[in-house]
Scaffold this motif. Structure first.
Motif, PDB file in Angstrom:
ATOM      1  N   PRO A  92       0.809  -1.230   0.000  1.00 39.14           N
ATOM      2  CA  PRO A  92       0.000   0.000   0.000  1.00 39.14           C
ATOM      3  C   PRO A  92       0.838   1.273   0.000  1.00 39.14           C
ATOM      4  O   PRO A  92       0.318   2.343  -0.331  1.00 39.14           O
ATOM      5  CB  PRO A  92      -0.834  -0.125   1.277  1.00 39.14           C
ATOM      6  N   HIS A  93       2.124   1.173   0.363  1.00 36.87           N
ATOM      7  CA  HIS A  93       2.962   2.375   0.374  1.00 36.87           C
ATOM      8  C   HIS A  93       3.062   3.026  -1.004  1.00 36.87           C
ATOM      9  O   HIS A  93       3.208   4.247  -1.110  1.00 36.87           O
ATOM     10  CB  HIS A  93       4.377   2.039   0.867  1.00 36.87           C
ATOM     11  N   GLN A  94       3.016   2.215  -2.066  1.00 35.34           N
ATOM     12  CA  GLN A  94       3.189   2.806  -3.385  1.00 35.34           C
ATOM     13  C   GLN A  94       1.950   3.599  -3.826  1.00 35.34           C
ATOM     14  O   GLN A  94       1.969   4.259  -4.853  1.00 35.34           O
ATOM     15  CB  GLN A  94       3.555   1.726  -4.412  1.00 35.34           C
ATOM     16  N   LYS A  95       0.875   3.567  -3.006  1.00 33.69           N
ATOM     17  CA  LYS A  95      -0.305   4.387  -3.279  1.00 33.69           C
ATOM     18  C   LYS A  95      -0.322   5.671  -2.451  1.00 33.69           C
ATOM     19  O   LYS A  95      -1.271   6.451  -2.529  1.00 33.69           O
ATOM     20  CB  LYS A  95      -1.576   3.589  -2.998  1.00 33.69           C
ATOM     21  N   ALA A  96       0.723   5.861  -1.642  1.00 32.59           N
ATOM     22  CA  ALA A  96       0.714   6.996  -0.717  1.00 32.59           C
ATOM     23  C   ALA A  96       0.666   8.336  -1.436  1.00 32.59           C
ATOM     24  O   ALA A  96       0.115   9.310  -0.911  1.00 32.59           O
ATOM     25  CB  ALA A  96       1.950   6.931   0.192  1.00 32.59           C
ATOM     26  N   GLY A  97       1.262   8.427  -2.628  1.00 33.06           N
ATOM     27  CA  GLY A  97       1.215   9.675  -3.379  1.00 33.06           C
ATOM     28  C   GLY A  97      -0.155   9.949  -3.956  1.00 33.06           C
ATOM     29  O   GLY A  97      -0.592  11.107  -4.055  1.00 33.06           O
ATOM     30  N   LEU A  98      -0.868   8.889  -4.345  1.00 41.10           N
ATOM     31  CA  LEU A  98      -2.189   9.066  -4.946  1.00 41.10           C
ATOM     32  C   LEU A  98      -3.190   9.681  -3.987  1.00 41.10           C
ATOM     33  O   LEU A  98      -4.088  10.414  -4.412  1.00 41.10           O
ATOM     34  CB  LEU A  98      -2.717   7.714  -5.451  1.00 41.10           C
ATOM     35  N   VAL A  99      -3.077   9.391  -2.693  1.00 43.09           N
ATOM     36  CA  VAL A  99      -4.062   9.928  -1.756  1.00 43.09           C
ATOM     37  C   VAL A  99      -3.967  11.447  -1.652  1.00 43.09           C
ATOM     38  O   VAL A  99      -4.900  12.093  -1.170  1.00 43.09           O
ATOM     39  CB  VAL A  99      -3.919   9.298  -0.352  1.00 43.09           C
ATOM     40  N   LEU A 100      -2.863  12.026  -2.104  1.00 44.29           N
ATOM     41  CA  LEU A 100      -2.739  13.481  -2.067  1.00 44.29           C
ATOM     42  C   LEU A 100      -3.647  14.157  -3.086  1.00 44.29           C
ATOM     43  O   LEU A 100      -3.789  15.383  -3.080  1.00 44.29           O
ATOM     44  CB  LEU A 100      -1.283  13.891  -2.316  1.00 44.29           C
ATOM     45  N   TYR A 101      -4.255  13.376  -3.985  1.00 38.59           N
ATOM     46  CA  TYR A 101      -5.181  13.923  -4.969  1.00 38.59           C
ATOM     47  C   TYR A 101      -6.641  13.730  -4.573  1.00 38.59           C
ATOM     48  O   TYR A 101      -7.534  14.211  -5.268  1.00 38.59           O
ATOM     49  CB  TYR A 101      -4.964  13.241  -6.330  1.00 38.59           C
ATOM     50  N   ILE A 149       5.584   6.119  -1.712  1.00 35.10           N
ATOM     51  CA  ILE A 149       6.697   5.595  -0.936  1.00 35.10           C
ATOM     52  C   ILE A 149       7.298   4.466  -1.769  1.00 35.10           C
ATOM     53  O   ILE A 149       6.924   3.307  -1.648  1.00 35.10           O
ATOM     54  CB  ILE A 149       6.234   5.067   0.438  1.00 35.10           C
ATOM     55  N   GLY A 150       8.209   4.834  -2.646  1.00 38.28           N
ATOM     56  CA  GLY A 150       8.800   3.870  -3.562  1.00 38.28           C
ATOM     57  C   GLY A 150      10.041   3.212  -2.992  1.00 38.28           C
ATOM     58  O   GLY A 150      10.370   3.345  -1.810  1.00 38.28           O
ATOM     59  N   CYS A 151      10.747   2.521  -3.857  1.00 41.54           N
ATOM     60  CA  CYS A 151      11.936   1.763  -3.443  1.00 41.54           C
ATOM     61  C   CYS A 151      12.957   2.648  -2.720  1.00 41.54           C
ATOM     62  O   CYS A 151      13.516   2.265  -1.692  1.00 41.54           O
ATOM     63  CB  CYS A 151      12.592   1.115  -4.663  1.00 41.54           C
TER      64      CYS A 151
END
Length: 526
Positions: A92-101, A149-151
């Motif tokens: 789920p970390h790789q979706k952390a940026g999407l929630v900012l939209y 939250i990528g690699c």
């Protein structure tokens, strides 16, 4: 079913009850998103008094790790060689940026009057998409925001080490030693304390990046971080067997491939979370010039509760706090003060003395920065010294259960201490239960009667949404909607003690606390 994941699921499900974004909020339709920065467009970030910590190197994006001959093997047959796909599929970390939209983020920045969208605000990006904060190449900004939250968020900005990482020399420690890799900005995260600190930077907070009371009031979920519980359920893209091999059982037989990874993780998480809690307190006192402590570090339910005479908080008669006083560090300090010195590696007497002194100053909300400094600094020094000793420590199934006994002996007081303290006790019980089985080589198996008792505790601590509440405003984090009473929770813990199998400790009797005495089953009433 893997028992560690089953009980870990109980723990993480409860810990995330008020700390995570709902799944439906992550699934944002692309057409509903505001336009991200165009290629070639510079991301303008607002100024901040305290610059957030950033990686030593620039981020190149998770795609730089996803080549088929690196970590992007599409066959998914090798956990390490296909780790990019495992992360993209399950983490789920790789979706952390999407929630900012999403709508919640748009409402939050409007309430906070940040003046920029969440996907441009440094206050949000520092945890939700740290690569975008450190993006010097404007063409990468859009990808880095969506990278979340990528690699590189966990393994360090790749600019300084990616070329060497791809070479054959990387695998030879006499050429690329751990020290050289660290100097280049690469993070291995094999050390549990290093891993926990990395997680706690965002999930607890650190100077320059904290979910404070303003953010929570604006709509951000409260942070209830429990390292062992989160790690138990986290989708792994590394070999857990390597973690277990680094935490062998003390004096274990060669035929029993036991480990105390679960209990070590729980202990490390307790120490690291407390260290971050104190670091935030000291930073506010020493650098920001604020005279009062941050409200987010207190017991939320001290203020957010019903005022009826028969409410759960009002009937607690053994609370050490007077009316009008609120407990500090009820989540962040966890159960560190209750741990035996032989297990926690702390100077327990001095640590408890400083903690009591600090709470005495803070619970009235009038503490001055100068009176906070000495006890908080000593406590941090104790915590960091203990963390340095942990890699050399070895425990067995009996000693782990003895620690669990010592905590459960205080269950009456902890349950009376409120939701935070009760939930911490539940999470500790679940983690140490897993650890005891793991130490005996029982990594998987069918859940037993004691696990059913733990499930009952979790259900009693859970919250229910308000009936008929609008979809956009669901109250799920108030004690008013908690399912169980303190009496019922104590009965469930009692049932757990009666159904749990006993394991004899193989340590000196004076090294760890004795088997728990039976505390009163029911809370005293006036």
């Amino acid at each position: 079913m893997d028992l560690a994941r089953w009980v870990g699921g109980l723990a993480i499900g409860l810990a995330c009850a008020t700390a995570s974004v709902r799944a439906e909020e992550l699934a944002v339709a692309p057409e509903s998103l505001p336009a991200p920065p165009r290629e070639g467009q510079t991301l303008i970030l607002p100024e901040s008094e305290t610059p957030p910590p950033v990686a030593l190197n620039r981020f190149l994006g998770s795609q730089s790790c996803g080549a088929s001959n690196c970590h992007g093997n599409p066959n998914r047959e090798n956990l390490v060689l296909s780790s990019y796909h495992f992360v993209m599929d399950r983490d789920p970390h790789q979706k952390a940026g999407l929630v900012l939209y999403n709508e919640r983020s748009r409402n939050m920045v409007e309430r906070l009057k940040l003046g920029v969208p969440a996907w441009k605000a440094k206050e949000c990006l520092v945890c939700h998409s740290p690569g975008a904060v450190n993006a010097f190449d404007p063409s990468l900004v859009s990808a880095l925001v969506r990278d979340g939250i990528g690699c590189e968020s966990c393994h360090g900005g790749a600019e300084g080490w990616l070329a060497a990482h791809r070479s054959a020399e990387w695998k030879f420690p006499d050429i690329w030693s751990e020290e050289r890799k660290t100097a280049a900005g690469f993070k291995t995260n094999k050390n549990l304390a290093t891993r926990a600190h990395m997680c706690a930077d965002c999930h607890v907070g650190s100077p320059g990046q904290q979910v404070d009371h303003d953010l929570i009031a604006a709509g951000h979920p409260r942070l209830n971080f429990e390292f062992a519980a989160y790690q138990a359920l986290y989708p792994k893209h590394w070999r857990v067997s390597d973690d277990r091999a680094r935490t062998p059982v003390a004096g274990g037989e060669a035929s029993v491939r036991g480990s105390t990874f679960e209990s070590t993780s729980w202990l490390v998480g307790q120490l690291v979370t407390a260290d971050h809690e104190l670091a935030l307190l000291l930073n506010r006192a020493e650098r920001s010039g604020k005279s009062g402590p941050e409200l987010a570090q207190f017991d939320c339910y001290a203020c957010h509760h019903e005022l009826q005479d028969q409410s759960w908080r009002q009937v607690r008669t053994n609370s050490k706090l007077k009316p009008g006083e609120i407990g500090w560090g009820t989540w962040g300090l966890g159960l560190v003060e209750s741990l035996p010195p032989a297990y926690s590696l702390l100077n327990a007497e001095q640590f408890q003395k400083d903690a009591a002194l600090l709470r005495g100053h803070l619970q009235t909300l009038q503490a001055r920065p100068d009176v906070i400094h000495s006890p908080a600094t000593r406590m941090r020094a104790e915590l960091q010294a203990a963390l340095a000793k942990i890699p050399q420590q070895r425990y067995d199934a009996g000693s782990v259960q003895t620690v669990q006994d010592g905590l459960l002996k205080d269950r009456n007081e902890l349950v009376q201490g409120g939701w935070d303290r009760t939930t911490q006790l539940y999470l500790a019980t679940a983690a140490l239960q897993n650890a005891g089985r793991e130490a005996r080589g029982l990594i998987g198996g069918t859940p037993g009667a004691e696990d059913a008792s733990l499930l009952k505790v979790r259900q009693l601590l859970s919250f229910d949404p308000v009936s008929g509440a609008p979809r956009t405003f669901e109250i799920t984090d108030s004690p008013r909607y908690r399912k169980g009473t303190p009496d019922e929770i104590l009965r469930a813990f009692e049932e757990y003690l009666q159904t749990r199998p006993r394991v004899e400790a193989a340590v000196p009797a004076d090294a760890l606390p004795p088997v728990a005495d039976q505390s009163p089953l029911l809370l005293p009433r006036q």
